[in-house]
Structure formats: structure tokens, C-alpha cells
Enzyme design. Sequence first.
Site, PDB file in Angstrom:
ATOM      1  N   LYS A  57       0.815  -1.221   0.000  1.00 52.84           N
ATOM      2  CA  LYS A  57       0.000   0.000   0.000  1.00 52.84           C
ATOM      3  C   LYS A  57       0.846   1.268   0.000  1.00 52.84           C
ATOM      4  O   LYS A  57       0.378   2.327  -0.426  1.00 52.84           O
ATOM      5  CB  LYS A  57      -0.908   0.012   1.226  1.00 52.84           C
ATOM      6  CG  LYS A  57      -1.929  -1.119   1.252  1.00 52.84           C
ATOM      7  CD  LYS A  57      -3.122  -0.809   0.391  1.00 52.84           C
ATOM      8  CE  LYS A  57      -4.209  -1.884   0.545  1.00 52.84           C
ATOM      9  NZ  LYS A  57      -5.369  -1.609  -0.324  1.00 52.84           N
ATOM     10  N   SER A  82      -9.442   1.855   7.117  1.00 60.10           N
ATOM     11  CA  SER A  82      -8.829   1.780   8.447  1.00 60.10           C
ATOM     12  C   SER A  82      -7.646   0.823   8.437  1.00 60.10           C
ATOM     13  O   SER A  82      -7.069   0.519   9.464  1.00 60.10           O
ATOM     14  CB  SER A  82      -9.856   1.344   9.483  1.00 60.10           C
ATOM     15  OG  SER A  82     -10.394   0.101   9.128  1.00 60.10           O
TER      16      SER A  82
END
Lengths: 322, 322
Positions: A57, A82
Site C-alpha cells: 500500500k 482503516s
Amino acid sequence: MSSDAPGLTWDLIQAARERIRGKVHRTPVMTSETLDSLANAQLFFKCENLQKMGAFKARGATNAVFALSEAEARNGVATHSSGNHAAALARAAKLRGIPAYIVMPTNAPKAKQASVARYGGKIVFCEPTLEARETAAARLMAETGATLIHPYNDLRVMAGQATISAELLEEHPYLDLILVPVSGGGLLSGITVAAKSLKPGIRVIGVEPEGADDAARSFRSGHIIPMVNPQTIADGLRSSLGELPFTEIRRHVDDIVTVPEEAIITSMRRIWEVMKIIVEPSGAVSYAALVADRLPVKGLKVGIVLSGGNLDLDNLPWMKAP
Amino acid sequence: MSSDAPGLTWDLIQAARERIRGKVHRTPVMTSETLDSLANAQLFFKCENLQKMGAFKARGATNAVFALSEAEARNGVATHSSGNHAAALARAAKLRGIPAYIVMPTNAPKAKQASVARYGGKIVFCEPTLEARETAAARLMAETGATLIHPYNDLRVMAGQATISAELLEEHPYLDLILVPVSGGGLLSGITVAAKSLKPGIRVIGVEPEGADDAARSFRSGHIIPMVNPQTIADGLRSSLGELPFTEIRRHVDDIVTVPEEAIITSMRRIWEVMKIIVEPSGAVSYAALVADRLPVKGLKVGIVLSGGNLDLDNLPWMKAP
């Protein structure tokens, strides 16, 4: 978005490579005699578990943040993930010196809150419902002028993840096949477009848990079938496919296979034991396709993307319940 | 051997590098923003836990086996280590196509037996006493003509381990200091001689558990004080110093510091969590010197050798007793 939109291009991917250079790791590609001999194939593990933040990510978030104009960047970025994307976005924003606003449900794990906070991300709590989350995000953006960076339904994010296969094929151009975990599709779409741009004949196959098989079902049906009530230990693979990634996946991916939970746990443990690296259940799903014998690889050169290594060491799947 | 014997030389180390090239991994050097900021220093982790066999022992064993003449090699090699060196020797012998005989006590852990057997090593069992072990080894060598390869008291083995710092300094020539776990001394002596050959001003410091502090005591007293009844979780660091390594250590090592058990466990867990790699307690002892604040490193560039990653995943120090 219609399917004749330009979508993810090689130009966007090359720009992403330049943009994130030096800001994220060029991760190592590891090999193992033991795992090769078990598979009767040559395996090349692209270790995104060793990436900054412990997950791929970091690439997409960094590309997205640094692709903003000065005027856009000034007001910061926001997201309502989240997971790893939130921490990756906070880190990228900190690198650029702009604020990152992260909308998180009040019940988000403390470890994830801490990870975002460590990089200076501003956490905005909301009730743990999709509606509350979207409302909070909308209000936040209206108030701050921050730019939303979606965790996967964003071409800048997809282009960032695509740099993985650009690196992999640069070092190992002879690969026949690449196996990639799939959830929202940002990773799989990026990797596929980059790989097929560099080597049109290569095959790219997505792998997902049987208990969260929306991508496999969407791929077969030709339209997105949202995931409802996913049941898998692979907590990073519970999202539904995004539209932008799905457009690329439908066009370019060769297949999506599913694997049972036992194979995911066996895969994870075997990678720990043999390769001595920490991979989380979601990150081990790609290799689980070989553990579960889901496709023939004999004699092939296979790239395997290990997507992340973030998990709770006090709660491993092979630990006895206290 | 007297202390004016030539000992370990740069020529032996260079020959070892050529000899083992392609037969063992050139291991990666990893960095971490998080660990740098905790230490107020720049840390460069040399990852021998990612070496073939999961430990640096692959280097020394491979160099020793391939340094044998054809005539010597024909009858094979032998050792009475039951740890990583045994498996490393079996692997190296297999690569050269010669037999490896491993004397092991009948109570050796099944995992270690399996590891030796996987590489085709011939296991010769003996009673679990030092006397029985030495008798069995002597009889074995008389019967087979095999060459004994000691796990650390051997210049060929020391030269193999020395290649670690040759690689490390080639990539990171600006290091001020290298931290190395010490047990029998093969690793520490090799690393020190190579490092000081390349960069005379560099400091090299050995680290060992407080509960197995024979090297620190030997270093201070100037003569070998054997280890009696070592008490440490770091099962790879329970041996006493060998004479050949000690000669080099006394001449060239800058200091040996000791660390408590809690620091070893904290070090290991932090490396798992932050760096996403599996390091065994013995392998984490070098970084434990920073965890326990045993020496000033502020502002320095520090090489840290993570020596191995072999351990039982069902028995981690932070798991609750069943």
C-alpha cells in the site's frame, strides 16, 4: 466510468516509478530451493511484506500524494480506510509535509490507530457503519478541502501498485506466470497492466480466499458482485472489487482462483519457516494457490507476490487458545 | 597453535568469497526508519537469517567443503555439531557430491535430525555425553577417512563467515561500527578480520547473553575461560570460544558486551514486528545491545549482523504456556 475510458496506462505506471523512487523500498525478490522442489517449479517471491509500512500500500499512496498539484496538496488528503492504506497515506502525506485525515470507526483496532498516529495522521472517529463513515468523510472534505485518496478505486493508486511487476520483470524477465492476492483489485489490476505491457505473453492469475470469493465470481459473470459477509482469516482481502480495477481485471487478467482457509494458514507458516520472513494471511494467499494445488506450474517460472506482513504476533493461527 | 601463527588472512577471505559465490546467498542488507529513529542512529541489518539453511553457517561449511583437495574430498566430511553447522555441512557436501557424516546425540531435537537428513547427511547416533560424542567421531573418521570440519575452530570456516562483512562493507563502506553475536567465535573473528582489513578504523563489538558470558570474560582475562552451564534462550550461543577464533578476537575485536534475556526477547520481537523477518534469539542478540543501551551509538552508522532464523514456531517466547 465506461469501459472505453483510457484506464491504467504504461505512461501512468512509468510516471509512478519515477515519482516514488527513493520514497518506498525497491523490495527484494527471494528464492528458495526447498519451496522450488516442493512445487517442481522455479518460484520468485516479490516481498512487499518487506515494503515500508509492511505492505504494498505504501506504493499507491505515495504515488497518489506526490501526483497532486501544489494547489491540491495544500489542503491535504483524506481516506476512510482503516487498514494499511490509512497508515501508508499518513506516511506519504508526512513525507510531502501536508495533512492526512483518516476517518476511522470507533471500534478500529488500537494497533491500526497507533500506526496512523505514528505518521502524524489526523484521525476522525465515526460510528462503525458505512453510512456514518461516508458522511464523516464527506463533511471532512467539505470542511478542509482535502483530496480523497481511495484505497484502490483510483488510477494513481493502481499505477503505484503496478510498479511491483515492473521491478519484478526487470530482474526476472523470463517469468511465465505471476500470482497475486485480490481484494479491491488495486494490486491485481496494477500488476497485470504493467506485466502485460512489458511482456504480452505472460499470464497473471488472481488468488482469493474461498470465503471471500467476490472477485472470482465477478470475473466469471462479467460484472461486479459485491462481497457480503466475507469469512476468512485473510483480513486484508474482505473488500469488494472497485470499478476501475475491475475494468482492467476483466480485460487483462487470465484467471482468478480460490483457496481454502487451511491452505492459507499452511502457506503462511511454510513461508515463515522456510523463508524466514513474516507474511500475514492475506499476503500468503498467492502462494496458497500452489499449496492447494489450484493450478499446474510444473517446470514454470512463477512470480509470487507476498503483499504484506502486518499482523498480531500474540494471535497467530497456530497458537492454542488461552 | 601459538599466537604468531599466520591465522586468518585477507587472502583466505578473498579465496572464500570466490569459492562460495553462487553456492550461498549474498544476503540483503535491510534498513528501517522506525528502528533508526528509536536508536538515533543509522542501522544496517545484514540478514544472515535469510541465508541458505537460515543461518550464516552455510558460508563457513561451504568454504571448508570446497577448499578440500579431490583426494581429501573423496572420503567425505564429518562433524559432531548438532546445530545449524551440521545441516550446513550436509548441504555443502551434497553440492560437492561427497558424503557428510554427522555425529549426533540420541536426544538431538527431531527438527535438527530432519534438517540434516533432508540434505542427505548420514547421521551417526551416540550417547548424549561429550566423551561418547568424541569417541564416535574419532571412530567414524578412522573408518571412513572423512575430514573433520569443526563448526568454528577452523580457518576455512572462519574465512567463510568473514565474507559477511566483506559484502556489508562493499555496500556500506561508511559504517562506523559492526555488532556481532558471539559464541564459539567463528563469526566474530571472521567478521572482524575482514572488516579491519577493508577499513582499519572500523570498530567491531561482540555481543553475548549475560547467562553465557564466557567470551566477555575470556576477552577481559586474555585467556579462554570455558562456558559452564550456560543459561540463555539463545540456544546458538552456548558454546565456548575456540582457540583459533580467540586468537583473532583478542587481537582485533574492540569489545564484547553482554545483554540480559529480556533484551534478547524484546530485540527478537521488535525485529519481527518492524522488519517483518524471522530472527531466532541467538540471531537477535546483536540488536539487543541497542535495546539494552549497552553502548553509545547516537549519530553513528552501525552494521548489525542478524545471524540466523531457525526456531520452533510452536514455542515462541511470548506464547502463553499451554
